[in-house]
Scaffold this motif. Structure first.
Motif, short mmCIF file in Angstrom:
data_model
loop_
_atom_site.label_atom_id
_atom_site.label_comp_id
_atom_site.label_asym_id
_atom_site.label_seq_id
_atom_site.Cartn_x
_atom_site.Cartn_y
_atom_site.Cartn_z
N ILE A 135 0.95 -1.16 0.10
CA ILE A 135 0.02 -0.05 0.05
C ILE A 135 0.85 1.18 0.18
CG2 ILE A 135 -1.76 1.40 1.32
CD1 ILE A 135 -2.98 -1.16 2.19
N ALA A 136 2.01 1.33 0.92
CA ALA A 136 2.65 2.61 0.95
C ALA A 136 3.41 2.97 -0.26
CB ALA A 136 3.43 2.47 2.09
N PRO A 137 4.25 2.08 -0.97
CA PRO A 137 4.78 2.35 -2.08
C PRO A 137 3.95 2.72 -3.19
CG PRO A 137 5.13 0.02 -1.51
CD PRO A 137 4.44 0.47 -0.18
N THR A 138 2.69 2.04 -3.15
CA THR A 138 1.80 2.23 -4.20
C THR A 138 1.21 3.54 -4.04
OG1 THR A 138 1.52 0.01 -4.55
CG2 THR A 138 -0.26 1.47 -5.57
N VAL A 139 0.98 4.06 -2.89
CA VAL A 139 0.29 5.17 -2.59
C VAL A 139 1.37 6.36 -3.08
CG1 VAL A 139 -0.45 6.86 -0.89
CG2 VAL A 139 -1.43 4.62 -1.10
N ASP A 140 2.48 6.00 -2.70
CA ASP A 140 3.66 7.21 -3.07
C ASP A 140 3.90 7.17 -4.67
OD1 ASP A 140 4.05 7.66 -0.38
OD2 ASP A 140 5.53 6.28 -0.16
N GLN A 141 3.69 6.18 -5.16
CA GLN A 141 3.75 6.25 -6.87
C GLN A 141 2.69 7.19 -7.06
OE1 GLN A 141 3.22 2.12 -8.13
NE2 GLN A 141 5.52 1.75 -8.31
N GLN A 142 1.52 6.90 -6.93
CA GLN A 142 0.27 7.95 -7.08
C GLN A 142 0.37 9.25 -6.90
OE1 GLN A 142 -2.12 7.67 -8.86
NE2 GLN A 142 -3.93 8.72 -7.90
N VAL A 143 1.04 9.55 -5.69
CA VAL A 143 1.38 10.90 -5.49
C VAL A 143 2.56 11.41 -6.43
CG1 VAL A 143 2.76 12.70 -3.50
CG2 VAL A 143 0.79 10.74 -2.96
N ALA A 144 3.46 10.87 -6.58
CA ALA A 144 4.66 11.14 -7.76
C ALA A 144 3.62 11.48 -9.17
CB ALA A 144 5.57 9.80 -7.68
N ASN A 145 2.85 10.54 -9.47
CA ASN A 145 2.52 10.97 -10.46
C ASN A 145 1.56 11.93 -10.83
OD1 ASN A 145 3.04 8.22 -11.96
ND2 ASN A 145 1.48 7.26 -11.24
N LEU A 146 0.90 12.39 -9.71
CA LEU A 146 -0.03 13.49 -9.71
C LEU A 146 0.87 14.88 -9.47
CD1 LEU A 146 -2.62 12.42 -6.98
CD2 LEU A 146 -3.00 13.03 -9.39
N ARG A 147 2.10 14.74 -8.91
CA ARG A 147 3.10 15.82 -8.97
C ARG A 147 3.66 16.10 -10.43
NH1 ARG A 147 5.35 14.31 -3.53
NH2 ARG A 147 4.49 15.67 -2.09
N ARG A 148 3.67 14.89 -11.10
CA ARG A 148 4.27 15.04 -12.51
C ARG A 148 3.25 15.61 -13.33
NH1 ARG A 148 3.16 11.39 -16.17
NH2 ARG A 148 2.73 9.89 -14.83
N GLY A 149 1.89 15.41 -13.12
CA GLY A 149 0.83 16.02 -13.79
C GLY A 149 0.71 17.59 -13.40
N LEU A 150 0.95 17.93 -12.20
CA LEU A 150 0.89 19.51 -11.93
C LEU A 150 2.07 20.11 -12.61
CD1 LEU A 150 -0.03 19.31 -7.93
CD2 LEU A 150 -1.30 19.95 -9.65
N ALA A 151 3.02 19.47 -12.61
CA ALA A 151 4.34 20.28 -13.40
C ALA A 151 4.22 20.41 -14.71
CB ALA A 151 5.64 19.30 -13.16
N GLU A 152 3.15 19.38 -15.46
CA GLU A 152 2.98 19.49 -16.78
C GLU A 152 1.73 20.08 -17.09
OE1 GLU A 152 3.13 15.16 -17.57
OE2 GLU A 152 5.35 15.19 -17.54
N GLY A 153 1.02 20.72 -16.09
CA GLY A 153 -0.04 21.59 -16.56
C GLY A 153 -1.44 20.69 -16.42
N ARG A 154 -1.38 19.61 -16.03
CA ARG A 154 -2.72 18.65 -15.75
C ARG A 154 -2.97 18.67 -14.39
NH1 ARG A 154 0.61 15.63 -19.12
NH2 ARG A 154 0.79 14.14 -17.40
N THR A 155 -3.98 19.25 -14.11
CA THR A 155 -4.46 19.19 -12.44
C THR A 155 -5.79 18.68 -12.21
OG1 THR A 155 -5.66 21.45 -12.98
CG2 THR A 155 -3.46 21.55 -12.35
N PRO A 156 -6.14 17.90 -11.16
CA PRO A 156 -7.40 17.61 -10.69
C PRO A 156 -8.34 18.39 -10.58
CG PRO A 156 -5.58 16.68 -9.23
CD PRO A 156 -5.02 17.96 -9.92
N ILE A 157 -9.60 17.81 -10.64
CA ILE A 157 -10.83 18.80 -10.42
C ILE A 157 -11.01 19.13 -8.99
CG2 ILE A 157 -13.38 18.66 -10.88
CD1 ILE A 157 -12.81 16.65 -13.07
N ARG A 158 -11.08 20.46 -8.55
CA ARG A 158 -11.18 20.87 -7.17
C ARG A 158 -12.39 20.09 -6.44
NH1 ARG A 158 -11.94 26.29 -7.91
NH2 ARG A 158 -9.70 26.25 -8.45
N ASP A 159 -13.35 19.94 -6.98
CA ASP A 159 -14.60 19.64 -6.41
C ASP A 159 -14.18 17.89 -5.81
OD1 ASP A 159 -16.56 21.64 -6.22
OD2 ASP A 159 -16.43 21.48 -8.43
N SER A 160 -13.71 17.46 -7.05
CA SER A 160 -13.46 15.92 -6.77
C SER A 160 -12.32 15.68 -5.81
CB SER A 160 -12.80 15.23 -8.01
OG SER A 160 -14.19 15.13 -9.06
N ALA A 161 -11.49 16.38 -5.79
CA ALA A 161 -10.33 16.60 -5.05
C ALA A 161 -10.78 16.77 -3.49
CB ALA A 161 -9.23 17.67 -5.27
#
Length: 563
Positions: A135-161
């Motif tokens: 669980i821990a390494p998989t969650v950390d992978q997800q966080v890393a992917n989301l940070r990559r998305g933020l850096a590339e201009g792809r952001t989550p939807i605020r209401d969903s977040a």
């Protein structure tokens, strides 16, 4: 496991293995227990390897020629191509880099996985510990992917977040006796474990949850609150089309989810026409049984009258069980084959009920160790309409998903891949088709329940308009919610959750209505072609007798199975 007997069967087996390697949680759901110790690899390196794998397998499917004497081989190759297209479309869309979703998200899968994790022996316990340690390494992978998305201009939807943040806060605040991750140790199996072995397992699982899993979920919550939410997309730009290359990605997802060549524009137009047709049906039935003068008055009466809604969670369960029992009794007259595996009604777990849809189905384990489960949402029962409960049961359980999916699992002549293929257009199209079929079968208790059937049909027609509207035509989240409020009788809390679901998984919701319309068209064509020789039981067996199929291939299978 099926025996490999031809190049097509060999390819199907390798393709199925690739899909299970990519999603070991689904492998556990269907009873492939060799994957019980693993979680998905969410790293970019794994995604790149998966793309290469599915591209190569798809190419093989294009190059292979089916045996003319084995008609199922052509269907197998078509199914492989369609599922490969879906896998490649989702890999290209890269949703883990910008999607936070309360229904489809990683955190929801983690909090639910105990419900299908077997614990029959210490060997199962070791697999569970291995998965929980991941669980821990998989969650950390997800966080890393989301940070990559933020850096590339792809952001989550605020209401969903915000919903995901709330879900995580609730999960982290849960006492040990309510922690979803500790469900495996709350009820020791009657057999298969010595006392000391169980104590060791329980102690280690508690340690893993306390020292590894919960801190990882806390890190995900911290990321959502501190990094994702401040940069989240507003409801005005919630659709996939607002992201770089989003329009092209959405068009690919539409083709993959519907297994057709329909464009977003064509689907939108079909949705508008269907909404208009069903609106007229609802208004007429509302005038007849409620004395209302318009569709809006009918919907207002359905939403506002407390007598139209449940009072307790127990009532929700009771109607679901009664509807399922009535359908089980009726199906032999309408189907030549019925599944051996039973279906049971199961209330949703607390971590998911507040923010998710009204119900869902989870298939049985192929080895018979777990029945099919019709999960129902009993949260705030006073918001759960009585008039929708029967249509919901027929769709999710019998004669809908359970009958279709359990029957597919019981087709031993087909490759494993064919019996378990996740072809949404076929699976969800069948579920929606059976809501109207339930009326033909005499399953509805009265006209009020038929209004629920019409409301559900309108809901799925609205999906064609809303999903394409948000992702391809620039509709806002608020406009989508308003459209569904105007054209269905769903409660507002359900509508908000539904719209957020469409945002979390673009194009998936299109498959329901597209599939229903396809199956209904094939039935009309068979009736016209066969005349008095048409047999509805035989038609249903022809639709279901090949397992899930791409919609563009289904017509060939049905025609070859009927006189």
């Amino acid at each position: 496991m099926t025996l490999v007997s031809s190049p097509v069967d060999d390819l199907a087996e390798r393709f199925f293995t690739a899909t299970l390697e990519r999603d070991p949680l689904t492998a556990s759901v269907i009873g492939r227990h060799e994957y019980d110790g693993r979680l998905p690899d969410l790293s970019p390196e794994a995604a790149a390897a998966d793309r290469r794998t599915f591209q190569a397998l798809r190419s093989e499917a294009e190059e292979l020629s089916p045996d003319p004497g084995e008609p199922e081989e052509a269907l197998t190759l078509s199914a492989i191509r369609s599922v490969a297209d879906a896998e490649l479309a989702w890999l290209e869309a890269d949703p883990t880099s910008y999607t936070l979703d309360v229904t489809w998200g990683l955190q929801s899968s983690l909090l639910s996985m105990a419900s299908y994790q077997p614990l029959r022996s210490p060997a199962d316990g070791e697999a569970a510990l291995s998965r929980w340690r991941s669980i821990a390494p998989t969650v950390d992978q997800q966080v890393a992917n989301l940070r990559r998305g933020l850096a590339e201009g792809r952001t989550p939807i605020r209401d969903s977040a915000e919903k995901v943040a709330g879900q995580l806060r609730e999960a982290l605040a849960a006492a040990p006796e309510e922690d979803a991750l500790l469900i495996p140790i709350r009820e020791r199996p009657v057999e298969g474990w010595a006392d000391e072995a169980w104590r060791r397992f329980a102690t280690e699982l508690q340690r893993v949850v306390a020292d590894e899993a919960r801190p990882a979920l806390a890190r995900l919550l911290d990321f959502v609150e501190r990094e994702a939410l401040p940069h989240g997309r507003s409801g005005e730009e919630a659709g996939l089309g607002s992201l770089p290359d989003g329009g092209e990605l959405y068009a690919r997802l539409v083709r993959a989810e519907t297994t057709t060549t329909l464009t977003p524009e064509a689907i939108h137009a079909t949705g508008l026409a269907e909404v208009e047709r069903i609106d007229a049906e609802m208004a007429e039935l509302g005038r007849r049984i409620l004395g209302t003068g318009s569709l809006a008055e009918t919907q207002a009466a359905l939403r506002s009258d407390p007598r139209m809604h449940f009072e307790t969670a127990e009532q929700v369960v009771e109607v679901a069980e009664r509807s399922l029992a009535r359908a089980n009794e009726a199906v032999p007259a309408w189907f030549g084959r019925v599944p051996r595996t039973p279906c049971v009604v199961t209330p949703m777990l607390p971590h998911e009920e507040q923010h998710t849809t009204i119900a869902y189905y989870r298939e049985p384990a192929a080895d018979g160790s777990r029945p099919g489960r019709y999960y129902i949402n009993t949260w705030q029962p006073q918001t759960r309409p009585r008039y929708e409960a029967e249509a919901l049961a027929f769709h999710e359980a019998v004669p809908g998903h359970h009958l279709q999916i359990a029957l597919a699992q019981e087709l031993p002549a087909l490759p494993d891949f064919r019996r378990h293929a996740n072809l949404t257009g076929f699976i969800e199209g069948w579920g929606l088709y059976t809501e109207r079929l339930g009326d033909e079968m005499g399953l509805y208790s009265g006209d009020l329940d038929r209004l629920g059937m019409l409301s559900f049909d309108a809901w799925r027609a609205c999906r064609l308009v809303i999903d394409t509207g948000m992702h391809a035509m620039g509709w806002s989240r608020a406009r989508a919610i308003g459209f569904m409020l105007e054209h269905s009788a769903l409660a507002q809390n359900n509508i908000v959750n539904e719209v957020d679901r469409y945002l979390g998984r673009p194009a998936q919701a299109l498959a329901y209505k597209v599939g229903q319309l396809t199956i209904s068209r094939l039935r009309r064509e068979a009736e016209e072609r066969l005349g008095t020789a048409f047999d509805l039981r035989a038609f249903h067996d022809a639709v279901l007798g090949h397992g899930p199929l791409p919609l563009d291939t289904l017509a060939v299978a049905v025609e070859s199975s009927l006189p």
